[in-house]
Design a protein around this motif. Structure first.
Motif, mmCIF file in Angstrom:
data_model
loop_
_atom_site.group_PDB
_atom_site.id
_atom_site.type_symbol
_atom_site.label_atom_id
_atom_site.label_comp_id
_atom_site.label_asym_id
_atom_site.label_seq_id
_atom_site.Cartn_x
_atom_site.Cartn_y
_atom_site.Cartn_z
ATOM 1 N N HIS A 173 0.865 -1.011 -0.107
ATOM 2 C CA HIS A 173 -0.123 0.364 0.456
ATOM 3 C C HIS A 173 1.612 1.557 0.050
ATOM 4 C CE1 HIS A 173 0.767 -0.755 3.865
ATOM 5 N NE2 HIS A 173 0.828 0.605 4.376
ATOM 6 N N MET A 174 2.165 0.908 0.406
ATOM 7 C CA MET A 174 3.007 2.005 -0.038
ATOM 8 C C MET A 174 3.726 2.294 -1.277
ATOM 9 S SD MET A 174 4.622 1.953 4.318
ATOM 10 C CE MET A 174 6.040 3.156 3.979
ATOM 11 N N THR A 175 4.093 3.581 -1.507
ATOM 12 C CA THR A 175 4.638 4.046 -2.770
ATOM 13 C C THR A 175 6.163 3.198 -2.414
ATOM 14 O OG1 THR A 175 3.863 5.974 -2.283
ATOM 15 C CG2 THR A 175 2.369 5.285 -3.602
ATOM 16 N N ILE A 176 6.611 3.883 -3.629
ATOM 17 C CA ILE A 176 7.994 3.562 -3.868
ATOM 18 C C ILE A 176 8.048 5.035 -3.042
ATOM 19 C CG2 ILE A 176 10.618 3.795 -5.073
ATOM 20 C CD1 ILE A 176 8.928 2.187 -7.358
ATOM 21 N N ASP A 177 8.521 6.224 -3.836
ATOM 22 C CA ASP A 177 8.434 7.546 -3.305
ATOM 23 C C ASP A 177 7.631 7.552 -1.787
ATOM 24 O OD1 ASP A 177 9.708 8.757 -5.829
ATOM 25 O OD2 ASP A 177 7.116 9.212 -6.041
ATOM 26 N N GLN A 178 7.023 7.223 -1.273
ATOM 27 C CA GLN A 178 6.583 6.563 0.854
ATOM 28 C C GLN A 178 8.213 6.010 0.859
ATOM 29 O OE1 GLN A 178 2.792 5.465 1.159
ATOM 30 N NE2 GLN A 178 2.977 6.452 3.030
ATOM 31 N N LYS A 179 8.431 5.178 0.141
ATOM 32 C CA LYS A 179 9.475 3.728 1.472
ATOM 33 C C LYS A 179 10.202 4.735 1.087
ATOM 34 C CE LYS A 179 6.525 -0.373 -0.220
ATOM 35 N NZ LYS A 179 7.352 -1.129 -1.193
ATOM 36 N N ALA A 180 10.473 5.060 -0.154
ATOM 37 C CA ALA A 180 12.597 5.908 -0.370
ATOM 38 C C ALA A 180 12.534 7.496 1.413
ATOM 39 C CB ALA A 180 12.872 6.386 -1.230
ATOM 40 N N LEU A 181 11.036 8.132 1.259
ATOM 41 C CA LEU A 181 11.205 9.191 2.164
ATOM 42 C C LEU A 181 10.894 8.867 3.555
ATOM 43 C CD1 LEU A 181 10.855 12.226 2.554
ATOM 44 C CD2 LEU A 181 8.068 12.039 2.974
ATOM 45 N N ALA A 182 10.969 7.204 4.093
ATOM 46 C CA ALA A 182 10.856 6.665 5.242
ATOM 47 C C ALA A 182 12.314 6.473 5.217
ATOM 48 C CB ALA A 182 9.549 5.486 5.537
ATOM 49 N N ILE A 183 12.699 5.812 4.594
ATOM 50 C CA ILE A 183 14.280 5.251 4.468
ATOM 51 C C ILE A 183 15.583 6.734 5.170
ATOM 52 C CG2 ILE A 183 16.722 4.206 3.590
ATOM 53 C CD1 ILE A 183 14.733 2.305 2.277
ATOM 54 N N TRP A 184 14.880 7.933 4.259
ATOM 55 C CA TRP A 184 15.669 9.167 4.693
ATOM 56 C C TRP A 184 15.154 10.732 5.986
ATOM 57 C CZ3 TRP A 184 13.376 10.473 -0.535
ATOM 58 C CH2 TRP A 184 14.516 9.975 -2.060
#
Length: 286
Positions: A173-184
């Motif tokens: 349910h999370m987008t790639i951009d959302q996952k990347a932002l979570a990591i940063w």
């Protein structure tokens, strides 16, 4: 091979290339007095600063107020910080090999969290990888000897990497951009928490030379692209299978550490490393 898999495979290989060489600029920063925690904070703040205009121009709205987002953020943040600290202080290839026990943990996690099939070859792969780790870590008088903080950091970072990849695949349910932002954001958050307990003085911006700033910018740009690409790759390819492509990182690290700092891998580490790699390849076979 299905041609549709070429883009995610390229994405994973690019990520492996970046993480196989990124230890060196972090070491350069450490040499001028900027520890891995502080360099990570500055670098990922820069990465976030690069990402925000991208999100704005692309008109992307990224929700962040969810439990899944912040759990992924914390795990990924610890994974990145511990990895950076390990490669700054430890032998690069040894750190990489301990880190790449991660497929062993991924097999268990993928089975219970993703309901991916666990087959006989997976258990064989676990056994082979653990024997490799035993050979690499054995010393006379010790059953297993993790002889430095960097060993423990590398091992725990590999566990964190396994959890991060499984969570990335699970949270469809999370987008790639959302996952990347979570990591940063996770790296910035974990670095900030670490700094609260650190006795060293935080380097201010005027501490950095133009060369230092250039190094951090190169790292930030590399991390911006590699994070997005790796999140795309692990979303498209099964968690255990994706691990085999990350092995390219060990090759890059072995070559770069030899030519850049003259590190030589001991025979015992070669033998253990070969078994770990063999286990990962066996686990990822279709």
């Amino acid at each position: 091979m299905n041609t549709k898999l070429y883009p995610p495979i390229f994405a994973l290989l690019f990520g492996a290339l970046v993480w196989g060489i990124i230890w060196y600029p972090y070491r350069l920063m450490a040499k001028v007095g900027v520890s891995g925690i502080y360099s990570s904070l500055y670098v990922f703040t820069l990465t976030l600063a690069i990402a925000l205009p991208y999100f704005f121009i692309a008109k992307k709205k990224i929700p962040i107020w969810s439990r899944d987002f912040w759990l992924l953020s914390l795990v990924a943040g610890y994974t990145n910080i511990s990895y950076v600290l390990a490669v700054i202080d430890g032998e690069v290839v040894r750190v990489m090999l301990l880190f790449y026990l991660s497929p062993v943990w991924t097999i268990f996690l993928a089975h219970f969290m993703l309901n991916e099939d666990t087959q006989k070859r997976h258990y064989i792969a676990i056994f082979i990888s653990l024997i490799g780790a035993f050979i690499m870590l054995w010393e006379p008088g010790y059953l297993i000897h993790l002889d430095s903080k960097s060993d423990w950091l590398a091992l725990s970072s590999g566990i964190g990497f396994a959890i991060t990849n499984v969570m990335t695949r699970k949270h469809e349910h999370m987008t790639i951009d959302q996952k990347a932002l979570a990591i940063w954001l996770g790296v910035i958050l974990v670095a900030t928490i670490c700094i609260m307990f650190d006795r060293n003085t935080m380097p201010t911006l005027d501490f950095f030379t133009p060369a230092d700033a250039m190094i951090m910018m190169v790292i930030a740009l590399s991390l911006f692209f590699s994070t997005l690409l790796v999140q795309f790759g692990v979303t498209q390819i099964k968690a255990v299978e994706a691990s085999s492509f990350f092995l390219f990182e060990i090759v890059v690290a072995a070559i770069s550490s030899y030519f850049l700092v003259g590190e030589i891998i001991a025979l015992q580490e070669w033998l253990g490393g070969i078994l770990i790699i063999a286990g990962v390849i066996l686990a990822s076979k279709n």
